[in-house]
Design a protein around this motif. Structure first.
Motif, PDB file in Angstrom:
ATOM      1  N   SER A  98      -1.309  -5.195  -0.148  1.00  0.00           N
ATOM      2  CA  SER A  98      -2.580  -4.726  -0.686  1.00  0.00           C
ATOM      3  C   SER A  98      -2.719  -5.157  -2.128  1.00  0.00           C
TER       4      SER A  98
ATOM      5  N   CYS B  47      -4.548   0.561   0.355  1.00  0.00           N
ATOM      6  CA  CYS B  47      -5.275  -0.596   0.888  1.00  0.00           C
ATOM      7  C   CYS B  47      -6.648  -0.193   1.442  1.00  0.00           C
TER       8      CYS B  47
ATOM      9  N   CYS C 276       0.852  -1.183   0.000  1.00  0.00           N
ATOM     10  CA  CYS C 276       0.000   0.000   0.000  1.00  0.00           C
ATOM     11  C   CYS C 276       0.896   1.245   0.000  1.00  0.00           C
TER      12      CYS C 276
END
Lengths: 200, 200
Positions: B64, B69, B57
């Motif tokens: 993610s 995320c 992320c």
């Protein structure tokens, strides 16, 4: 996990491995993602190839990539001795010991009526056919020394009663390198009964 | 294994999983081949998708599927509280407890000069930038209570010295449901020092 459906699915799928629960699956997934992406890709390919390509050997029931496995296909090993084992890992242990040079038959289980495993499920008919066709002179029953393993060995030996084939069972005794004080009573009794003269 | 290169490769690949040696890898491979082929195919797909698709992320460094995320992207959670953890599994444990409603920053490690892990490797600059930009009012340092975890927490708190942000650390004490007799001395000392009036 709120943060990634892909990681969720990976953790969930890893749980199909034996002995892997939620926490271990998480640890495995994070390890692969953080430090071993190439290993993960390799594992993915190996899994898909193996699940697709591995079948049973027509002759010995062991896992094989081909119709007949490398051991059954090896003319040097068809020497009239056939060793019956319960699982591929038993076969592997014997192969790694390196002394046995005959061929194998893998039952992929043992007789266990309570679980619905009868002679058909473990391929006893195929075994008997092979014994008849291949000119087997000695059948080594290397099933495990458990109740089910012993029962399976006795069932096979009963079915071959009167066939004139030498039927043997692996010797029980003290493991090499073991200490007497740690050996259980049954094994010690077997070791005493099976004692041999020192100068053989 | 003489009998199947595909099984060989599967066993070898399974060894990239943490805590899995030769014997366990064999057991896993045979289990999948014997009893869980569909699980094996699912695992293969999940692995290839995750290795390909999971990234970090941009905002919190956690794994993610997307650029930012689900937690960082959730407007309900940007409430000025930021919790710093060492790993995704720490984040998961806090999420499963269910009480904390702020956002996270995942270091993916801790300071460990001996292993060559400095502030850059764990993204301290990105953390400080985020603290400045996002109007963080409280920074919870939830690194592990180990030497490295404590050092990391102190390093971050030093870097934010004079910024006026409230910096907190998780409380030490007796685990809920634990028995005093099994709690170590350090934890007991912390629990005594952190004691609270009963009618708060």
């Amino acid at each position: 996990m709120a943060f990634s459906p892909l990681v969720d699915e990976l953790v969930e799928s890893l749980r199909c491995l034996p002995g892997v629960g939620q926490k271990t699956a998480q640890r495995m997934a994070f390890h692969l993602l953080e430090r071993a992406r190439s290993g993960g890709v390799r594992l993915s390919d190996a899994l898909s190839n193996a699940m697709e390509g591995v079948r049973r050997c027509e002759s010995c029931q062991n896992f094989s990539d081909t119709e007949v496995c490398g051991i059954c296909d090896n003319p040097a090993r068809s020497n009239g001795t056939l060793c019956v084992v319960e699982s591929p890992s038993d076969l592997l242990a014997i192969e790694q010991a390196g002394d046995y040079k005959g061929s194998y038959f893998v039952l992929m289980g043992h007789l266990s009526p309570i679980d619905g495993v009868g002679p058909e499920e473990i391929g006893i008919e195929r075994l008997l056919r092979r014994v008849g066709e291949d000119g087997v002179t000695e059948l080594i029953l290397a099933t495990n020394p458990t109740v089910e393993g012993e029962a399976t060995a006795h069932y096979i030996s009963d079915r071959l009663d009167g066939s004139g084939i030498l039927i043997t069972r692996l010797a029980h005794g003290i493991p090499v390198g073991g200490e007497l004080g740690y050996v259980d009573g049954f094994t010690l009794t077997h070791a005493f009964r099976g004692r041999k003269p020192l100068l053989d």
